[in-house]
Design an enzyme around this catalytic site. Structure first.
Site, PDB file in Angstrom:
ATOM      1  N   GLY A 249       0.830  -1.201   0.000  1.00 36.59           N
ATOM      2  CA  GLY A 249       0.000   0.000   0.000  1.00 36.59           C
ATOM      3  C   GLY A 249       0.863   1.248   0.000  1.00 36.59           C
ATOM      4  O   GLY A 249       0.740   2.093  -0.850  1.00 36.59           O
ATOM      5  N   GLY A 477       1.262  -6.636   3.989  1.00 39.34           N
ATOM      6  CA  GLY A 477       2.446  -7.395   3.619  1.00 39.34           C
ATOM      7  C   GLY A 477       3.561  -7.139   4.622  1.00 39.34           C
ATOM      8  O   GLY A 477       4.664  -7.657   4.496  1.00 39.34           O
ATOM      9  N   THR A 478       3.239  -6.346   5.632  1.00 39.87           N
ATOM     10  CA  THR A 478       4.244  -5.926   6.605  1.00 39.87           C
ATOM     11  C   THR A 478       4.499  -6.983   7.661  1.00 39.87           C
ATOM     12  O   THR A 478       5.542  -6.986   8.295  1.00 39.87           O
ATOM     13  CB  THR A 478       3.761  -4.658   7.316  1.00 39.87           C
ATOM     14  OG1 THR A 478       2.420  -4.905   7.765  1.00 39.87           O
ATOM     15  CG2 THR A 478       3.763  -3.480   6.385  1.00 39.87           C
ATOM     16  N   LEU A 640       8.847  -6.416  17.607  1.00 40.00           N
ATOM     17  CA  LEU A 640       7.869  -7.448  17.952  1.00 40.00           C
ATOM     18  C   LEU A 640       8.174  -8.752  17.224  1.00 40.00           C
ATOM     19  O   LEU A 640       7.783  -9.826  17.661  1.00 40.00           O
ATOM     20  CB  LEU A 640       6.458  -6.961  17.634  1.00 40.00           C
ATOM     21  CG  LEU A 640       6.055  -5.715  18.441  1.00 40.00           C
ATOM     22  CD1 LEU A 640       4.686  -5.218  18.023  1.00 40.00           C
ATOM     23  CD2 LEU A 640       6.098  -5.992  19.933  1.00 40.00           C
ATOM     24  N   ASN A 641       8.846  -8.638  16.085  1.00 43.15           N
ATOM     25  CA  ASN A 641       9.276  -9.821  15.348  1.00 43.15           C
ATOM     26  C   ASN A 641      10.568  -9.425  14.640  1.00 43.15           C
ATOM     27  O   ASN A 641      10.571  -8.555  13.767  1.00 43.15           O
ATOM     28  CB  ASN A 641       8.196 -10.241  14.337  1.00 43.15           C
ATOM     29  CG  ASN A 641       8.612 -11.444  13.496  1.00 43.15           C
ATOM     30  OD1 ASN A 641       9.767 -11.577  13.094  1.00 43.15           O
ATOM     31  ND2 ASN A 641       7.670 -12.318  13.210  1.00 43.15           N
ATOM     32  N   LYS A 643      12.360 -10.723  12.487  1.00 44.42           N
ATOM     33  CA  LYS A 643      12.464 -10.966  11.051  1.00 44.42           C
ATOM     34  C   LYS A 643      11.663  -9.950  10.236  1.00 44.42           C
ATOM     35  O   LYS A 643      12.176  -9.346   9.293  1.00 44.42           O
ATOM     36  CB  LYS A 643      11.964 -12.380  10.758  1.00 44.42           C
ATOM     37  CG  LYS A 643      12.329 -12.889   9.391  1.00 44.42           C
ATOM     38  CD  LYS A 643      12.026 -14.374   9.277  1.00 44.42           C
ATOM     39  CE  LYS A 643      12.394 -14.877   7.899  1.00 44.42           C
ATOM     40  NZ  LYS A 643      12.076 -16.304   7.761  1.00 44.42           N
ATOM     41  N   THR A 644      10.391  -9.776  10.611  1.00 44.95           N
ATOM     42  CA  THR A 644       9.595  -8.818   9.840  1.00 44.95           C
ATOM     43  C   THR A 644      10.118  -7.397  10.045  1.00 44.95           C
ATOM     44  O   THR A 644      10.045  -6.567   9.143  1.00 44.95           O
ATOM     45  CB  THR A 644       8.099  -8.904  10.205  1.00 44.95           C
ATOM     46  OG1 THR A 644       7.955  -8.769  11.613  1.00 44.95           O
ATOM     47  CG2 THR A 644       7.505 -10.232   9.765  1.00 44.95           C
ATOM     48  N   GLY A 712       6.533   2.272  15.853  1.00 42.00           N
ATOM     49  CA  GLY A 712       6.343   1.748  14.485  1.00 42.00           C
ATOM     50  C   GLY A 712       7.674   1.554  13.777  1.00 42.00           C
ATOM     51  O   GLY A 712       8.674   2.162  14.135  1.00 42.00           O
ATOM     52  N   GLU A 715       7.997   2.909   8.332  1.00 40.47           N
ATOM     53  CA  GLU A 715       8.379   4.000   7.437  1.00 40.47           C
ATOM     54  C   GLU A 715       9.782   4.535   7.635  1.00 40.47           C
ATOM     55  O   GLU A 715      10.385   5.085   6.718  1.00 40.47           O
ATOM     56  CB  GLU A 715       7.355   5.138   7.558  1.00 40.47           C
ATOM     57  CG  GLU A 715       6.025   4.719   6.969  1.00 40.47           C
ATOM     58  CD  GLU A 715       4.881   5.648   7.321  1.00 40.47           C
ATOM     59  OE1 GLU A 715       4.580   6.521   6.520  1.00 40.47           O
ATOM     60  OE2 GLU A 715       4.307   5.481   8.416  1.00 40.47           O
TER      61      GLU A 715
END
Ligand SMILES: Cc1cc2nc3c(=O)[nH]c(=O)nc-3n(C[C@H](O)[C@H](O)[C@H](O)COP(=O)(O)OP(=O)(O)OC[C@H]3O[C@@H](n4cnc5c(N)ncnc54)[C@H](O)[C@@H]3O)c2cc1C
Ligand code: SF4
Lengths: 748, 328
Positions: A249, A477-478, A640-641, A643-644, A712, A715
């Protein structure tokens, strides 16, 4: 900032949160089982194609649709001549990001090239496309403004956007300039860009009586719902929006654009489900993009490098129908400890589609300009660029004076500089050559504000011992599916595979737009709160259950670990959760919500930070610029993860390279069309353009910002990179390029 | 895209018979034709699928050259042992083009006939494009023309030919073998593509009813003294801003034969004959290279947005000559 700090599990001792868990939806995606908006096929589905204006400013005098209507398979040609009149002519106010000024065939006015002027619906996509090409539009041209250079001479101040005023000042700028011994005064520009996620915008609209169902590729299901309901003048509860998967997005799907409402209008008229997918060239205009900016920066400093004044005046373009501001002055408002400053945002209106939020609005373009200006200042002062930044390090937000919820930027600089080998840099331009190549090293600071908004979630413990957790948020997809599953599993004491997370549906508890990097910080706490409540509920039931081994214990004496209910005092007293729930037979449900703490927000400023060091290698003769490596360290609170989080940052940096070296939507001077509106000519980096990306994190949870300690990460990755690369190009070549993208013809 | 009829040709004869019909195009890899059809730039009423024709062989010729079937895929050609050994220039040019996926589909015939990437040609919202609509004007002249021609353009059209392969084929003195219901002929590559002149709608001298059956390479004259250098806006998967194919034969320290051809600069692959003349008979040193690269850009006429190409072409020729001649 959340007040639902539940101490029922000990923060810092997370077992699942933070782990580099593979995407829970990864398998669905690679096997093609994940269904995206355009893949929802309904009985009697028909296909719509958008017809766009080919002039930038006009009245439509004639729209000849006869050929199109007679084309095989055509069911409907919707134009301003036969479109249903909408309440307030389709401009029912919903605030951005959800609501935008749309083009809904309510009149004959054309405000930009590429504006929707008709919708053709046929039984197949191919027939709709063929018929759409047969529509002939005749126009009476009106004067148009396409030239930014002339439009910016009469700019206007935007209405305040969000919470950020369009003009700020602190201290006394003029006095600060007078106190400075060295001054930088320069203008930086960034071009118009378009997001182009892999999956274009797509909507399937279907009516059942007065009930509208929309499958939409969106970052904001609730926003689409309220905008569509208001625009069509129907009650909110008559609209359901479903968006289980989104193929990227980056901001362009944060708003509801014309095609969504047009699909609903066509479907209502036909009483059949209608699918409308934008073609790639249609991604360049009617669905937003990053506006071009011109940024004037003045810096003044004492010889020792102490900043005495900063000014950042930004003009960005917008459309004729709506104001959108690219807040490039944002970093100047918060990054450096400078007692005197002023910033402003102005708009120049062009006959183009309204621009919109594009990954790190303002911060991506603003950190480019500011960080290049800082580099220029460093050279003017003969101070190392890193040292200059440390000398002006802000321990509180300069403009507001607020302390930060937490800030480890100094650690970022130190860590990345060490890994990069910055100390070995010879500061003289053109000093580092290797054969025919010029080598350049540059530094840029990354930053992005931390946001959160109210969100709600629902958690259900099923009789088989698994849990279903739901929130009407989105996963672009995040990794939201994965991260929320981790939070829920952690809080419920379940193994990951016992938790299913559902999102992307307005029938679920509401969540904010997946924009502003706030999904984790908003929805995460809501999920945590729902799951904590559910776990308490389970425990309360268990201790009252005659047959439970934990019967009679106090709630504090019972825990759930890896799907097992057990006593904390006597681990022998234990039972599989599934056994207890199976006995009970019925599900247990708890809801939770979370909202930012207004008091904390008043007291603290919350931002993420990072330091980006880039190396460029430039062919002296041919000018080709390559980026062999980028080393960056980020302070984004708790990951929080792992990898992501890494993927978000790496992907962000790649886009930063794109911003610096490639992306540019070229506006045709005469027609206001985007000349390179396809992916062959709209360049983004390919694999061969990306060298080593060495990303590291300062893992300090920001517990003042959220219970989870997370800010966050979506970005910040794109920020700082443009500055770092531009500074590296200067170091390599001795040429100070202030206009993006930097292409080979600028450096030879 | 407009509706069209589809036939699959079972033989070359059937294909050329079909090509006699008006508004008929052959479909090879489809990587260009289908895009053009989707954009309504080309609207054939009939498509002849030639993919099953026996035109996918690479065979050595009696004189030591090579015959390449029109349907040989760009990847197969680039990686063919003979081609890599004897015509490394061609192999490199092919691999510099497009992406692996596209090269797996793209054919020799299609590559020769791929159309310009002029933005205005591809966007039918512009009424003015002489190549698309003869007599309508040229939107690129006054528009954004960074990727356009600096050599051989006309007031009617300033487009460039985007092929990498053709630039190498020109340097290798290749021929194009064509067939029609009227007979066969062999077109030298120099005469295959055209300058725009007043008929930019015609990219090549191939007639509408002619089928390309193959490409003939004469024996290689240059051995390993070749180079293909492509300069573009990103490291891969972009059309050339400027590309240069160089072939040199050096005898007793002097250049005995030379080919210098350029891509991305003209409506056809561009042979820099002045550069070749500046090389032949001279020792390959920096002085000769400077003279030849200067000569290569004499007569260039840049447009508003592509002035940089002139100097870039000069520098690229110089680099390519040094690469081919192994001059430091
Ligand atoms: C995104 C993108 C990037 C690209 N980048 C590059 C690049 O960097 N360099 C480069 O050189 N190319 C590039 N290309 C172009 C690519 O090389 C061509 O599209 C390809 O070579 C065309 O071959 P094809 O077999 O697919 O042709 P098709 O699309 O099938 O046909 C093209 C034309 O040739 C005609 N034709 C095909 N075969 C014959 C025949 N045997 N006889 C008569 N007529 C025939 C067709 O009728 C049609 O008019 C790129 C393409 C794309 C889409
Ligand atoms: S340069 Fe040629 S192809 Fe491009 S617009 Fe002009 S006439 Fe058409």
């Amino acid at each position: 900032m959340n007040d639902n700090n539940d101490d029922s599990f000990n923060e810092g001792t997370y077992k699942i949160i933070g782990q580099p868990i593979d995407r829970t939806d990864g398998r669905l995606k690679v096997t093609g089982a994940a269904r995206y908006a355009a893949e929802f096929t309904l009985p009697r589905l028909c296909h719509a194609v958008l017809v766009q204006s080919t002039v930038p400013s006009a009245r439509i005098t004639r729209l000849d649709t006869r050929d199109a209507e007679r084309s095989p398979g055509v069911l409907l040609v919707l134009t301003h001549l036969n479109a249903p009149a909408l309440p307030q002519r389709g401009r029912a106010a919903v605030n951005p990001p959800a609501g935008r000024v749309m083009s809904l065939l309510q009149d004959d006015v054309v405000n930009y090239n590429g504006q929707p002027i008709a919708v053709v619906v046929a039984d197949t996509f191919e027939r709709a496309t063929a018929a759409a090409s047969r529509i002939q539009a005749m126009y009476t041209p009106q004067t148009s403004t396409l030239d930014f250079a002339s439009a910016k001479r009469a700019p206007h101040a935007p209405a305040t956007q969000g919470r950020a005023p369009s003009e700020t000042s602190w201290g006394d700028f003029a006095a600060g300039v007078a106190a400075g011994e060295v001054k930088i005064d320069a203008v930086y520009t960034t071009p118009m860009e378009h997001h182009n996620p892999m999956e274009p915008h797509a909507t399937v609209a279907s009516w059942d009586g007065d009930q509208l169902l929309l499958y939409d590729s969106t970052q904001y299901v609730s926003g689409v719902r309220s905008t569509v309901a208001k625009t069509l003048g129907i009650p909110l509860d008559k609209v359901r929006v479903v968006s289980p998967f989104v193929g990227g997005g980056f901001g362009c799907k944060g708003s509801t654009w014309s095609h969504v409402v047009l699909a609903a209008m066509a479907s209502r008229k036909l009483q059949r489900p209608v699918k409308l997918v934008l073609a790639r060239p249609q991604m360049f205009g009617p669905v937003g993009g990053r506006p071009q900016t011109e940024q004037h920066i003045v810096l003044a400093a004492r010889r020792d490098g102490t900043l005495t004044a900063m000014r950042h005046d930004v003009i960005s373009h917008t459309s004729q129908i709506e104001d959108f501001t690219e807040p490039s002055s944002a970093p100047t408002r918060m990054l450096y400890a400078c007692p005197n400053g002023a910033t402003s945002q102005r708009l120049a209106s062009l006959n183009v589609g309204t621009p919109t939020f594009q990954r790190a609005p303002g911060l991506s373009t603003g950190t480019f300009a500011l960080e290049v200006a800082m580099d220029e200042l460093a050279y003017a002062l003969a101070i190392d660029p890193l040292e200059l930044r440390l000398r002006n390090y802000a321990d509180a937000e300069p403009q507001s004076g607020k302390p930060f919820t937490s800030k480890y930027l100094r650690d970022c600089y130190r860590d990345a500089a060490t890994r990069f080998g910055w100390a070995r840099r010879n500061p003289a331009p053109r000093s580092m050559q290797s054969g025919r190549y010029l080598i350049g090293w540059g530094l840029g600071t990354a930053t992005f504000p931390a946001h959160s908004q109210p969100a709600a979630a629902l958690a259900t413990m099923l009789p088989d011992g698994s849990a279903l957790v739901q929130s009407g948020t989105q996963d672009l997809g995040t990794g939201a599916y994965t991260v929320m599953t981790q939070i829920a599993a952690e809080a419920l004491g379940l193994p990951l595979e016992k938790v299913r997370f559902e999102l992307g549906d307005t029938s679920l508890p509401p969540a904010p737009v997946s924009g502003g990097s706030m999904t984790s910080a908003s929805v995460g706490p809501a999920v945590l709160s729902a799951c904590n409540a559910l776990r308490q509920k389970v425990i309360m039931q268990a201790i009252r259950d005659e047959r439970s081994p934990v019967k009679g214990l106090t709630p504090a004496q019972v825990t759930i670990d890896n799907g097992v209910l057990m006593s904390t005092v006597d681990p022998q007293r234990r039972e599989e959760l599934a056994a207890f729930l199976g006995r009970r037979g019925s599900p247990l449900v708890a809801s939770g919500d979370a909202a930012p703490d207004a008091e904390e927000e008043k007291r603290y400023a919350a931002h993420s930070f990072g330091a980006v060091f880039a190396e460029v290698r430039i062919d002296q003769e041919l000018g080709e610029i390559r980026v062999p490596r980028i080393v960056a360290t980020y302070d984004v609170g708790r990951r929080l993860n792992a990898k992501t989080a890494m993927s978000q940052l790496r992907g962000g940096i790649v886009w930063g390279v794109s911003l610096a070296l490639f992306e540019h939507s070229v506006l045709d001077r005469q027609t206001g069309r985007i000349v390179n509106s396809n992916l062959a000519e709209y360049h983004v980096p390919v694999n061969a353009d990306i060298g080593r990306l060495e990303v590291a994190f300062i893992d300090e949870p920001d517990n003042r910002f959220t219970a989870l300690g997370a800010r966050g990460i979506g970005e910040i990755g794109i920020t700082g990179v443009g500055g770092a690369l531009c500074n590296a190009v200067y170091h390599a070549t001795g040429r100070r390029i202030r206009d993006l993208p930097i292409t080979l013809d600028q450096v030879v | 895209m407009q509706a069209f009829d589809y036939v699959r040709a079972r033989s070359i004869d059937e294909a050329v018979l079909n090509l006699r019909e008006p508004s008929t195009r052959c479909l090879a890899g489809g990587t260009n034709l289908l895009d053009l059809m989707k954009g309504d730039i080309e609207t054939p009423v009939r498509i002849v699928d030639i993919n099953r024709l026996p035109l996918n062989e690479i065979v050595p010729t009696a004189d030591g050259g090579l015959r390449i079937g029109a349907l040989v895929r760009n990847s197969d050609l680039a990686n063919h042992r003979y081609v890599r050994e004897r015509y490394p220039l061609l192999s490199r040019a092919l691999l510099a083009g497009a992406s692996p996926q596209l090269r797996n589909m793209a054919t020799v015939g299609g590559n020769l006939l791929q159309r310009t990437r002029c933005y205005y040609f591809y966007d039918t919202a512009y009424a003015a494009c002489n190549k698309r609509r003869p007599g309508s004007g040229c939107a690129a002249r006054e528009g954004y023309n960074r990727i356009h021609a600096i050599f051989g353009a006309s007031p009617q059209c300033v487009a460039t030919n985007p092929s990498d392969m053709s630039v190498a084929l020109l340097a290798l003195d290749a021929f194009v073998d064509v067939r029609s219901a009227r007979g066969s002929r062999r077109i030298p590559l120099t005469d295959f593509h055209r300058l725009p002149g007043s008929t930019p709608e015609r990219d090549t001298n191939l007639d509408r009813d002619e089928l390309i059956v193959g490409v003939i390479l004469p024996p290689s004259r240059f051995g390993g003294r070749v180079d293909y250098l492509k300069v573009r806006d990103r490291a891969s998967y972009a059309f050339a801003l400027v590309s240069v194919a160089t072939g040199l034969r050096v005898v007793d320290g002097r250049v005995a034969d030379a080919r210098v051809t350029l891509g991305g600069v003209a409506h056809k692959p561009w042979r820099a004959e002045a550069a070749e003349r500046a090389l032949i008979g001279r020792p390959l040193n920096n002085e000769t290279i400077a003279a030849a690269s200067d000569a290569a850009v004499v007569g260039a006429i840049p447009l508003r947005d592509n002035a940089f190409k002139v100097d870039l072409a000069r520098r690229t020729v110089a680099r390519s000559l040094r690469n081919a001649g192994a001059v430091a």
